[in-house]
Design a protein around this motif. Sequence first.
Motif, short mmCIF file in Angstrom:
data_model
loop_
_atom_site.label_atom_id
_atom_site.label_comp_id
_atom_site.label_asym_id
_atom_site.label_seq_id
_atom_site.Cartn_x
_atom_site.Cartn_y
_atom_site.Cartn_z
N GLY A 45 40.73 3.38 0.28
CA GLY A 45 40.92 3.60 -1.16
C GLY A 45 42.19 4.34 -1.48
O GLY A 45 42.90 4.00 -2.42
N ARG A 46 42.50 5.35 -0.67
CA ARG A 46 43.74 6.10 -0.89
C ARG A 46 44.96 5.22 -0.68
O ARG A 46 45.95 5.32 -1.40
CB ARG A 46 43.80 7.31 0.05
N GLY B 43 34.26 6.53 11.27
CA GLY B 43 33.05 6.45 10.45
C GLY B 43 33.31 5.63 9.19
O GLY B 43 34.45 5.51 8.74
N VAL B 44 32.26 5.06 8.65
CA VAL B 44 32.38 4.15 7.52
C VAL B 44 32.93 4.84 6.28
O VAL B 44 33.87 4.35 5.66
CB VAL B 44 31.01 3.49 7.21
N GLU B 45 32.37 5.98 5.91
CA GLU B 45 32.81 6.64 4.68
C GLU B 45 34.26 7.10 4.77
O GLU B 45 35.03 6.93 3.83
CB GLU B 45 31.88 7.80 4.32
N THR B 46 34.66 7.65 5.91
CA THR B 46 36.05 8.07 6.09
C THR B 46 36.98 6.87 6.04
O THR B 46 38.04 6.92 5.41
CB THR B 46 36.23 8.82 7.42
N PHE B 47 36.58 5.79 6.68
CA PHE B 47 37.37 4.56 6.67
C PHE B 47 37.57 4.08 5.23
O PHE B 47 38.68 3.73 4.83
CB PHE B 47 36.69 3.48 7.50
N LEU B 48 36.49 4.06 4.44
CA LEU B 48 36.59 3.59 3.06
C LEU B 48 37.41 4.53 2.19
O LEU B 48 38.16 4.08 1.32
CB LEU B 48 35.19 3.38 2.48
N ILE C 254 36.94 0.01 -7.80
CA ILE C 254 36.84 -0.67 -6.50
C ILE C 254 37.16 0.24 -5.32
O ILE C 254 36.86 -0.10 -4.19
CB ILE C 254 37.74 -1.93 -6.44
N THR C 255 37.75 1.40 -5.57
CA THR C 255 38.06 2.30 -4.48
C THR C 255 37.00 3.37 -4.27
O THR C 255 37.12 4.18 -3.37
CB THR C 255 39.43 2.97 -4.69
#
Length: 84
Positions: free
Chosen positions: A79-80, A70-75, A35-36
């Motif tokens: 996750g971290r 940004g979306v990918e950095t946010f995700l 999920i992360t």
Amino acid sequence: MSLTTPGMIRTLQRKLYIKTKQEPAYRFYALYDKITRVDYSLMPGDLSRANGGSPGVDGMSFKAIEGGVGVETFLLELGRSLTA
């Protein structure tokens, strides 16, 4: 925009469904790695955006995320924080 679930995510969903039906008492202890992942995390956001989604409990809107880190950095950061 296609709201069809990508094959990789659908395969995971199907495997989890089958396992829970075969062994109702089974506990999935190692799902955080799934999920992360960014590719798994993008789909719910896409679905929410397509449905006119509103900001979450943290007040972050799609515009704020896309205009900020940004979306990918946010995700990745999300996750971290879940696995820390």
